[in-house]
Structure formats: structure tokens, C-alpha cells
Design a protein around this motif. Structure first.
Motif, PDB file in Angstrom:
ATOM      1  N   UNK A  88       0.858  -1.183   0.000  1.00 30.94           N
ATOM      2  CA  UNK A  88       0.000   0.000   0.000  1.00 30.94           C
ATOM      3  C   UNK A  88       0.894   1.232   0.000  1.00 30.94           C
ATOM      4  N   UNK A  89       0.920   1.926  -1.131  1.00 31.68           N
ATOM      5  CA  UNK A  89       1.759   3.122  -1.257  1.00 31.68           C
ATOM      6  C   UNK A  89       1.205   4.294  -0.454  1.00 31.68           C
ATOM      7  N   UNK A  90      -0.132   4.344  -0.332  1.00 31.69           N
ATOM      8  CA  UNK A  90      -0.801   5.446   0.363  1.00 31.69           C
ATOM      9  C   UNK A  90      -1.996   4.878   1.115  1.00 31.69           C
ATOM     10  N   UNK A  91      -1.877   4.783   2.446  1.00 32.13           N
ATOM     11  CA  UNK A  91      -2.939   4.147   3.232  1.00 32.13           C
ATOM     12  C   UNK A  91      -4.252   4.926   3.165  1.00 32.13           C
ATOM     13  N   UNK A  92      -4.198   6.221   2.886  1.00 33.89           N
ATOM     14  CA  UNK A  92      -5.439   7.004   2.820  1.00 33.89           C
ATOM     15  C   UNK A  92      -6.272   6.625   1.604  1.00 33.89           C
ATOM     16  N   UNK A  93      -5.662   5.949   0.633  1.00 38.59           N
ATOM     17  CA  UNK A  93      -6.388   5.535  -0.568  1.00 38.59           C
ATOM     18  C   UNK A  93      -7.098   4.196  -0.370  1.00 38.59           C
ATOM     19  N   UNK A  94      -6.888   3.551   0.784  1.00 37.29           N
ATOM     20  CA  UNK A  94      -7.497   2.250   1.054  1.00 37.29           C
ATOM     21  C   UNK A  94      -8.761   2.411   1.883  1.00 37.29           C
ATOM     22  N   UNK A  95      -9.858   1.851   1.406  1.00 34.69           N
ATOM     23  CA  UNK A  95     -11.107   1.950   2.161  1.00 34.69           C
ATOM     24  C   UNK A  95     -11.146   0.949   3.315  1.00 34.69           C
ATOM     25  N   UNK A  96     -10.463  -0.180   3.174  1.00 32.45           N
ATOM     26  CA  UNK A  96     -10.455  -1.209   4.209  1.00 32.45           C
ATOM     27  C   UNK A  96      -9.107  -1.175   4.925  1.00 32.45           C
ATOM     28  N   UNK A  97      -8.815  -0.057   5.578  1.00 35.43           N
ATOM     29  CA  UNK A  97      -7.543   0.138   6.251  1.00 35.43           C
ATOM     30  C   UNK A  97      -7.789   0.374   7.737  1.00 35.43           C
ATOM     31  N   UNK A  98      -6.990  -0.269   8.593  1.00 38.53           N
ATOM     32  CA  UNK A  98      -7.059  -0.049  10.032  1.00 38.53           C
ATOM     33  C   UNK A  98      -5.902   0.868  10.397  1.00 38.53           C
ATOM     34  N   UNK A  99      -6.199   2.079  10.832  1.00 40.99           N
ATOM     35  CA  UNK A  99      -5.155   3.036  11.194  1.00 40.99           C
ATOM     36  C   UNK A  99      -4.554   2.675  12.546  1.00 40.99           C
ATOM     37  N   UNK A 100      -3.249   2.412  12.541  1.00 41.17           N
ATOM     38  CA  UNK A 100      -2.548   2.106  13.789  1.00 41.17           C
ATOM     39  C   UNK A 100      -1.915   3.366  14.371  1.00 41.17           C
ATOM     40  N   UNK A 101      -1.632   4.321  13.516  1.00 39.54           N
ATOM     41  CA  UNK A 101      -0.991   5.559  13.937  1.00 39.54           C
ATOM     42  C   UNK A 101      -1.298   6.626  12.895  1.00 39.54           C
ATOM     43  N   UNK A 102      -1.418   7.847  13.347  1.00 38.94           N
ATOM     44  CA  UNK A 102      -1.661   8.965  12.425  1.00 38.94           C
ATOM     45  C   UNK A 102      -0.481   9.181  11.485  1.00 38.94           C
ATOM     46  N   UNK A 103       0.691   8.694  11.883  1.00 43.07           N
ATOM     47  CA  UNK A 103       1.910   8.933  11.115  1.00 43.07           C
ATOM     48  C   UNK A 103       2.123   7.934   9.981  1.00 43.07           C
ATOM     49  N   UNK A 104       1.385   6.829   9.993  1.00 40.49           N
ATOM     50  CA  UNK A 104       1.575   5.799   8.965  1.00 40.49           C
ATOM     51  C   UNK A 104       1.064   6.310   7.621  1.00 40.49           C
ATOM     52  N   UNK A 105       1.948   6.217   6.626  1.00 38.65           N
ATOM     53  CA  UNK A 105       1.597   6.648   5.271  1.00 38.65           C
ATOM     54  C   UNK A 105       1.541   5.475   4.294  1.00 38.65           C
ATOM     55  N   UNK A 106       2.283   4.393   4.605  1.00 38.90           N
ATOM     56  CA  UNK A 106       2.352   3.243   3.699  1.00 38.90           C
ATOM     57  C   UNK A 106       2.496   1.966   4.513  1.00 38.90           C
ATOM     58  N   UNK A 107       2.127   0.856   3.885  1.00 37.29           N
ATOM     59  CA  UNK A 107       2.180  -0.439   4.576  1.00 37.29           C
ATOM     60  C   UNK A 107       2.499  -1.535   3.567  1.00 37.29           C
ATOM     61  N   UNK A 108       3.221  -2.539   4.047  1.00 33.17           N
ATOM     62  CA  UNK A 108       3.481  -3.730   3.244  1.00 33.17           C
ATOM     63  C   UNK A 108       3.217  -4.940   4.125  1.00 33.17           C
ATOM     64  N   UNK A 109       2.486  -5.911   3.590  1.00 30.69           N
ATOM     65  CA  UNK A 109       2.173  -7.135   4.314  1.00 30.69           C
ATOM     66  C   UNK A 109       2.503  -8.316   3.396  1.00 30.69           C
ATOM     67  N   UNK A 110       3.315  -9.225   3.926  1.00 21.58           N
ATOM     68  CA  UNK A 110       3.756 -10.393   3.166  1.00 21.58           C
ATOM     69  C   UNK A 110       3.321 -11.650   3.921  1.00 21.58           C
ATOM     70  N   UNK A 111       2.533 -12.529   3.281  1.00 20.52           N
ATOM     71  CA  UNK A 111       2.101 -13.749   3.971  1.00 20.52           C
ATOM     72  C   UNK A 111       3.262 -14.677   4.284  1.00 20.52           C
ATOM     73  N   UNK A 112       3.099 -15.417   5.376  1.00 16.55           N
ATOM     74  CA  UNK A 112       4.101 -16.373   5.839  1.00 16.55           C
ATOM     75  C   UNK A 112       3.507 -17.775   5.670  1.00 16.55           C
ATOM     76  N   UNK A 113       4.161 -18.563   4.853  1.00 14.37           N
ATOM     77  CA  UNK A 113       3.663 -19.910   4.555  1.00 14.37           C
ATOM     78  C   UNK A 113       4.503 -20.972   5.251  1.00 14.37           C
ATOM     79  N   UNK A 114       3.819 -21.986   5.775  1.00 21.29           N
ATOM     80  CA  UNK A 114       4.488 -23.162   6.344  1.00 21.29           C
ATOM     81  C   UNK A 114       3.808 -24.374   5.712  1.00 21.29           C
ATOM     82  N   UNK A 115       4.598 -25.188   5.032  1.00 20.48           N
ATOM     83  CA  UNK A 115       4.054 -26.361   4.328  1.00 20.48           C
ATOM     84  C   UNK A 115       2.918 -25.968   3.383  1.00 20.48           C
ATOM     85  N   UNK A 116       3.097 -24.840   2.688  1.00 22.24           N
ATOM     86  CA  UNK A 116       2.128 -24.385   1.692  1.00 22.24           C
ATOM     87  C   UNK A 116       0.896 -23.703   2.249  1.00 22.24           C
TER      88      UNK A 116
END
Length: 151
Positions: A88-116
Motif C-alpha cells: 500500500x503506497x498510500x494508506x489514505x487511498x485504502x477503504x479497508x484500512x485499520x489506522x494504527x498511527x496517524x503517522x503511517x503513510x504506507x504499509x506492506x504485508x507479506x504472507x508467511x507460509x508453512x508447508x504451503x
């Protein structure tokens, strides 16, 4: 990018079997948060399939109220369902975003797989606008592969 210099440090932390997995995950979070200038908050969430929730197990940065996230809610919850990276380059452009801090501008989330299976994710918030690149994605995928080996 400091990613090449971080790989051996991550490997060393995860190889320290004198510590619990959760302690090692916290150390990885702390390393990434201090070593990468635009990684302002780094955390690992793990899935509880029965409850369809994600639970924060380790993090570095400001404490968050979001220690449990329902599947589908926010960026993390969406990744729990999609099994795909979410940058997410700009969190304000996301409608389904949970704000953790007023300072957050971008977010990256990478899934963690174990045995697929998607068992969790690494979540990174940045106070910088649009800081994440494909290099971040590849590095964080590698981190998650290493983490999966100790779980």
C-alpha cells in the motif's frame, strides 16, 4: 538497500535455539525496524483458523491496540484471505484500512507460509509515502521463508 547485509544477521538471530521462537521473532522485528530507515513498525501476526483472526506475536515500534485482527479486516486481514503480498503506497487511498498511527503513510504485508499454508504474515508500517519496492517484497518473502523453518 541494506538487505544483503541483513540476511546473515536474520539467519544468525533465527539460528539461536537458546531463545524461544517468539524471542527470535522480536529480535528480527527490532533488527529490521532499526536497520531500514523507512520501516517504522515491524510485526508478525499469526492466524487462528478456528476464530478466523490474526494475533500479534512479536513487534518492534510503537505499541498498537491492534493485537487481534479479524480475517478480511484491514490490510493484514485481507492478506490472511488472499494469500498474496499487499503493498500500500498510500494508506489514505485504502477503504479497508485499520489506522494504527496517524503517522503511517504506507504499509506492506507479506504472507508467511508453512508447508504451503498461510499461517501468518509480516506487517510493516512506514511514515514515508510510497517507500516500498519489489526489493522489499523479495527480501521480506525471504525473511518469512527463514522464519517458517523455526516454527
Amino acid at each position: 538497500m541494506p538487505f544483503d547485509s541483513l540476511r546473515p544477521k536474520v539467519t544468525t538471530i533465527l539460528a539461536n535455539t537458546a531463545e524461544t521462537a517468539e524471542q527470535r521473532l522480536t529480535e528480527v522485528c527490532e533488527l529490521l525496524q532499526t536497520a531500514v530507515g523507512y520501516y517504522d513498525w515491524v510485526g508478525f501476526y499469526f492466524a487462528n483458523e478456528a476464530e478466523r483472526t490474526l494475533h500479534l506475536k512479536a513487534f518492534a515500534g510503537e505499541p498498537t491496540d491492534h493485537t487481534v485482527i479479524p480475517f478480511g479486516k484491514g490490510i493484514c486481514g485481507q492478506v490472511a484471505e488472499s494469500n498474496a503480498n499487499f503493498v500500500v503506497a498510500d494508506v489514505t487511498a485504502q477503504t479497508n484500512y485499520i489506522a494504527c498511527s496517524l503517522y503511517v503513510k504506507a504499509e506492506i504485508v507479506i504472507p508467511l507460509f508453512k508447508n504451503g499454508k498461510n499461517i501468518g504474515q509480516i506487517d510493516i508500517d512506514s511514515h514515508s509515502a510510497n517507500p516500498f519496492s519489489s526489493e522489499d517484497e523479495r527480501f521480506l518473502e525471504w525473511v518469512n521463508e527463514q522464519v517458517a523453518e523455526i516454527l
